[in-house]
Design a protein around this motif. Sequence first.
Motif, PDB file in Angstrom:
ATOM      1  N   GLU A 101       7.632  47.727  54.908  1.00 58.96           N
ATOM      2  CA  GLU A 101       8.353  46.943  53.908  1.00 58.96           C
ATOM      3  C   GLU A 101       9.205  47.874  53.063  1.00 58.96           C
ATOM      4  N   ASN A 110      11.402  48.711  49.660  1.00 58.47           N
ATOM      5  CA  ASN A 110      11.445  48.369  48.235  1.00 58.47           C
ATOM      6  C   ASN A 110      12.900  48.240  47.816  1.00 58.47           C
ATOM      7  N   ALA A 111      13.561  47.241  48.372  1.00 60.49           N
ATOM      8  CA  ALA A 111      14.975  47.048  48.087  1.00 60.49           C
ATOM      9  C   ALA A 111      15.139  45.854  47.150  1.00 60.49           C
ATOM     10  N   PRO A 112      15.620  46.083  45.970  1.00 57.03           N
ATOM     11  CA  PRO A 112      15.829  44.965  45.038  1.00 57.03           C
ATOM     12  C   PRO A 112      17.128  44.223  45.357  1.00 57.03           C
ATOM     13  N   GLU A 113      17.205  43.662  46.537  1.00 56.72           N
ATOM     14  CA  GLU A 113      18.433  43.003  46.965  1.00 56.72           C
ATOM     15  C   GLU A 113      18.545  41.625  46.344  1.00 56.72           C
ATOM     16  N   MET A 114      19.754  41.320  45.913  1.00 58.99           N
ATOM     17  CA  MET A 114      20.098  39.987  45.436  1.00 58.99           C
ATOM     18  C   MET A 114      21.389  39.593  46.128  1.00 58.99           C
TER      19      MET A 114
END
Length: 152
Positions: free
Chosen positions: A137, A139-143
């Motif tokens: 997994e 840890n990408a804070p994608e929006m």
Amino acid sequence: MIDAHALARFRAAFLLDFGVPLEDGCEVFWTTYFQNALIDGRYWAVLAEQQSQTHEAQAVACAGLMFFPVVPVPSDPSGLRAHVQGVYTLPEHRGRGLGERLTREVLREAQARGLKSANLNASVMGRGVYERLGFTEANAPEMRLDLAGAAL
């Protein structure tokens, strides 16, 4: 040369398997995209084929690799990220390891090009395969933003 139309058909089948409605003309549009992207190097793909009853080779599975530009760092100076995309096996050919074999092949291609990392968007069905290959997994804070509907 990889069959761009087969890649487009597999993409459509993949999305339909997940209940995603397709716009009219998607397969033709995607065929043109894959033809161009394969030629200019933005996309690299492999197909698994099986002999049909008429002794013609029929594509039964595929996997692809897209190359995205990223800001390079000293530990990864390539300036590219490999993105595994389009892994799909026809339902009647699943359970034979084709998806995993083809995914390994595209990852070896990324390694051969000197890329240091790869990512993908895992389906529930493929998650176990990708975990066996070493994916974790992120840890990408994608929006995301729909720019067509955004009032900016």
